[in-house]
Enzyme design. Structure first.
Site, short mmCIF file in Angstrom:
data_model
loop_
_atom_site.label_atom_id
_atom_site.label_comp_id
_atom_site.label_asym_id
_atom_site.label_seq_id
_atom_site.Cartn_x
_atom_site.Cartn_y
_atom_site.Cartn_z
N GLY A 11 0.83 -1.20 0.00
CA GLY A 11 0.00 0.00 0.00
C GLY A 11 0.86 1.25 0.00
O GLY A 11 2.09 1.20 0.16
N ALA A 59 -5.22 -1.18 5.54
CA ALA A 59 -6.60 -0.69 5.67
C ALA A 59 -7.43 -1.16 4.49
O ALA A 59 -6.91 -1.38 3.39
CB ALA A 59 -6.64 0.83 5.77
N TYR A 60 -8.70 -1.31 4.73
CA TYR A 60 -9.69 -1.51 3.68
C TYR A 60 -10.09 -0.10 3.25
O TYR A 60 -10.79 0.61 3.97
CB TYR A 60 -10.89 -2.28 4.24
CG TYR A 60 -11.96 -2.66 3.25
CD1 TYR A 60 -12.72 -1.70 2.60
CD2 TYR A 60 -12.24 -3.99 2.97
CE1 TYR A 60 -13.72 -2.03 1.69
CE2 TYR A 60 -13.24 -4.34 2.07
CZ TYR A 60 -13.97 -3.36 1.44
OH TYR A 60 -14.96 -3.71 0.55
N THR A 61 -9.61 0.34 2.08
CA THR A 61 -9.78 1.73 1.67
C THR A 61 -10.73 1.92 0.50
O THR A 61 -10.87 3.04 0.00
CB THR A 61 -8.42 2.35 1.31
OG1 THR A 61 -7.81 1.57 0.27
CG2 THR A 61 -7.50 2.39 2.52
N ASP A 101 -9.91 11.16 7.92
CA ASP A 101 -10.85 12.27 8.06
C ASP A 101 -12.30 11.82 7.94
O ASP A 101 -13.22 12.52 8.35
CB ASP A 101 -10.56 13.35 7.01
CG ASP A 101 -10.72 12.82 5.59
OD1 ASP A 101 -9.88 11.99 5.19
OD2 ASP A 101 -11.67 13.22 4.89
N TYR A 124 -17.19 2.95 5.32
CA TYR A 124 -15.74 3.06 5.48
C TYR A 124 -15.40 3.87 6.73
O TYR A 124 -14.60 3.46 7.57
CB TYR A 124 -15.12 3.71 4.24
CG TYR A 124 -13.68 4.14 4.43
CD1 TYR A 124 -12.67 3.19 4.56
CD2 TYR A 124 -13.33 5.49 4.49
CE1 TYR A 124 -11.34 3.58 4.74
CE2 TYR A 124 -12.02 5.88 4.66
CZ TYR A 124 -11.04 4.93 4.80
OH TYR A 124 -9.73 5.32 4.99
N LYS A 128 -13.43 2.63 10.17
CA LYS A 128 -12.20 3.24 10.66
C LYS A 128 -12.39 3.81 12.06
O LYS A 128 -11.47 3.74 12.90
CB LYS A 128 -11.74 4.34 9.69
CG LYS A 128 -11.26 3.81 8.34
CD LYS A 128 -10.04 2.91 8.46
CE LYS A 128 -8.79 3.70 8.83
NZ LYS A 128 -7.58 2.82 8.90
N TRP A 149 -6.64 12.22 2.00
CA TRP A 149 -6.24 12.39 0.60
C TRP A 149 -4.79 11.94 0.34
O TRP A 149 -3.97 12.70 -0.15
CB TRP A 149 -6.43 13.85 0.18
CG TRP A 149 -7.82 14.39 0.27
CD1 TRP A 149 -8.88 13.87 0.95
CD2 TRP A 149 -8.31 15.59 -0.36
NE1 TRP A 149 -9.99 14.67 0.79
CE2 TRP A 149 -9.68 15.72 -0.01
CE3 TRP A 149 -7.72 16.56 -1.17
CZ2 TRP A 149 -10.47 16.79 -0.45
CZ3 TRP A 149 -8.50 17.62 -1.61
CH2 TRP A 149 -9.86 17.74 -1.26
#
Length: 287
Positions: A11, A59-61, A101, A124, A128, A149
């Protein structure tokens, strides 16, 4: 700090950690060895490591996919980080964990402070936030960095997408009512190492922090700067989020107040424009 156990190998943040490690030895555990759908297996790596600290860069993004796959997102973003945090606490190892965020609702136009109520808009963000709660509940020394971002020369991200589309098209419509701080992954990696060292020396700094690039900018203006630095003559036309519907709602306001991070760790808010220059150089895309 001599050695860090890093979860994640490919990642954006994981690659940056490997690039920015300096004299820190990394024990990198990728998906083939540490599958985050298996919390016990991941915790076992913490139980047996000889590292001084643990850094979670997994992370699962997939924000939109998570809307129909929330159970899987919760395991990767909350259950397994919680198991890792419990194992790290049992060993007395500081844990650095990356959040987002998206734990906020994006209301208003002021930067979100650490004391602002959390209210995620979608799956999501909920996953988190659950991860943050699990890490804190483990009771160990930790630093949770909420960031936004993320961009880098690695993986899939906005910079790489804009370079591709900007070279193919003369005109792009880009969302202009979402405002936030693009954050180079290298700056996140540096912050992880700085925080890990300071947590080893001063566990009282354990807590949640914000880390985002500055100055705050819209996606449209971010695209303009990408094209400017890359020498691409692609026109950017501003559109509202309503003109680009997605399965998951995005926060309109992703501004984060970084003051506590600078006060605790001496980490000034990174300038994403400089980071962008370095990313373009790495990609061979700077004209």
């Amino acid at each position: 700090m001599k050695k860090a156990l890093v979860f994640g190998a490919t990642g954006q943040v994981a690659c940056a950690l490997q690039r920015c490690a300096g004299d820190v030895v990394l024990e990198v555990r990728g998906r083939d060895e540490a599958d985050f759908s298996d919390p016990a297996a991941c915790a076992a790596w913490v139980a047996q490591t000889d590292a001084d600290v643990v850094i979670n860069a997994v992370a699962y993004t997939a924000v939109d996919k998570a809307e129909g796959d929330e159970a899987a997102a919760l395991v990767v973003n909350a259950t397994t980080p919680g198991a890792i945090a419990i194992a790290a606490a049992a060993r007395g190892l500081p844990l650095v964990h990356i959040s987002t965020d998206y734990v906020f609702d994006g209301a208003g136009d002021a930067p979100f402070g650490l004391d602002h109520p959390v209210a995620p808009l979608g799956a999501y963000g909920r996953s988190k936030l659950a991860g943050e709660v699990a890490v804190r509940a483990a009771g160990g020394v930790h630093a949770i960095f909420r960031t936004s971002w993320v961009v880098s020369p690695d993986g899939a991200n906005f910079v790489k997408t804009m370079l591709r589309l900007g070279a193919e098209r003369e005109r792009l419509t880009i969302v202009a009512d979402q405002i936030g701080g693009p954050t180079p992954a290298d700056d996140i990696a540096v912050a992880c190492f700085v925080a890990a060292r300071q947590l080893l020396a001063g566990p009282s700094k354990s807590g949640t922090y914000h880390l985002s690039g500055g100055p705050d900018v819209s996606w449209a203006d971010f695209a303009r700067e990408i094209f400017r630095q890359a020498g691409l003559a692609c026109e950017v036309v501003d559109i509202p989020s309503s003109a680009y519907p997605t399965p998951a709602r995005r926060p309109l306001n992703s501004r984060l107040d970084n003051c506590a991070t600078e006060a605790a760790f001496g980490l000034a808010r990174p300038d994403w424009r400089f980071g962008l220059t370095e990313i373009l150089k790495a990609l061979g895309a700077k004209h």
